[in-house]
Scaffold this active site. Sequence first.
Site: not given
Length: 651
Positions: A141, A282, A284, A326, A395-396
């Site tokens: 992922d 960060r 997640d 996040e 990145h998303d």
Amino acid sequence: MYEQVSHSLLNAILDDLKPEIRRQDLRHFYTRLGANFYAIYSLFFTLYGHREDFKPQMLRLVETMAKGYIDRSAELERIDIEREQDHNWFLSQKWVGMALYTNGFAENLADLVSKTAYFQELGINLVHIMPILMCPAGKSDGGYAVSDFRQIDDRLGDLSDLRRVAEEFRKRDILLVLDIVMNHTSDEHEWAKKASMGDGYYQDYYYVFDSREIPDMFEQTMPQIFPESAPGNFTWNAQMQKWVMTVFHDYQWDLNYTNPEVFIEMLDVILFWANQGVDILRLDAVAFLWKKIGSSCQNERNAHLILQLMKDCCQVTAPGVLFIAEAIVTPLEVIKYFGEDAIIAKECEIAYNATLMALLWDAIATQNTKLLYQGVKNLPAKLERATWLNYVRCHDDIGFGFDDNDIRAAGYDPYAHRQFLVDYFSGQFDASPARGMVFMRNETTGDARISGSLASLAGLEAGQKTNDQGLIDAAIKKILLLQSLILSFGGIPLLYNGDALGVVNDYSYQDDPSKSNDNRWIHRPKINWERAELRKKQGTSEYALFNAMRKMIAIRKETSSFADFNNREVVDVDNEHLLCFIRFNHLRASERVMIVANFDANPQYLDLYLLRNRGIDPFGQFIDLYSSRKPAQYDQRIVLQGFQFYWLTEI
């Protein structure tokens, strides 16, 4: 704060600490523990006070914090103390960030060290290295399915390489940001493997059920995150003969934070990485940390308590380390991840401003700011000691999760408008220069997201392929317009790897079986460093973008009004193509900058008379900080060319 019950327990815990802990010099640790213990005790009791093992778990919690402190280097302890003395240090305008995949920016961590000068050349002093921990090949992922929280993917390097990166960054005053996946592990993590083999202790680390009865109850109200590729929220494990909660993918097992062992394990992980020299962690998928039947299992109250407890514990051991939340949720929900205190962020000091990102893309597609203005105006005020990460791309994918009320207030139908945006950015709308791809279309709801690089979505790819200089010039103007707002809005601007070079979509992911089913890899390219040298050659798009960005970043760092102290005032200028806001120095309000951005391809004017009640002299003279020129001005109006922006100060 002194409170008899909690501090009586603290005294007992300190008496029971392991001898190897008691022998250490823990002066600063004990001071911070005493100051934070009542809050830590109260939160831990709220979450786990009903358990018979509450007191031994509290002892283990304190030992984990103490061990983290003992393992902390003298250099990192010195930084902690400096940041305690200047507790608003991260609100300064001097910070400008970049997010990157290690093997997209460099070959590996060792090679990244050799390319650190690039960050200084551009002006970057905060670097978010995307997930680097060990993950199973083909089931990673993008790095968020972790199989070992303390080991780096050997294709990227090892712990010694990361320590060298951290050391090099500290020499150059660059902050290191790293991901910690809080919500789940890979099914190949040691905990999951032991659970699969029938170990009940580790089965309690996850949400594991014998039958579908309870999972079916959860499913009634839980949405699906990836309805196309990973439908449902539970997976049958044949080896275990049980159902396990897998909200994201079938190979990512959700951690069960109702178990204090899980909380303490993850705290230990956080302190481990803090002690490797990471400045900002960060966290997640924090919105998913607590699961409750009958709810969406997102943004639950106890998820916030977990983060508050994590922050209090980290402040005892490593107070110089910050958290990023996040949480890509609605604005009213995302600000809760700063915490509840009216001033001090007690959860995460930093959160992603995904709403601003999506609103900016809406303004690009519509060439007007009706929805952008509506959304920015309604963006909730943040806490004083908290800040946004503002970004154009990451990145998303890009989701258009605007508030439906804001869409209607802008004069659009919510469903039809989202369909238009998806069509526009996927190039299906007539005359659209955007070259994105539709990601995760939900045929039931019609929702969809967009993948694509900043340059391709702005039209640079289309212009280059057709050798259309007009399209190329317009795309460069759009990119700089978007970045000018990110740099001036208030918060920490975050560039994505390749954005300052105009890197377009990378379609090679389609030839990689491990990536071909996820089109987000289209905007996760590997930088071609030979092509990057074009940033030094006049007449290239790389030169135009890189040098403009470098100049903007340098000006931002010198402009005190761009620090983030809730010192922004959005202004309605009665022109649906313009966005205007005023930034002022929170210590000297007379020092201010007026930001104006024209999202239309055609010239527009700003009526200064409308700003007279905001302290702006309609007959005043202005200079643009970016160009060092006076704007075109006539009859109390300032003219902006198509896709132009100004950072204006009065002279």
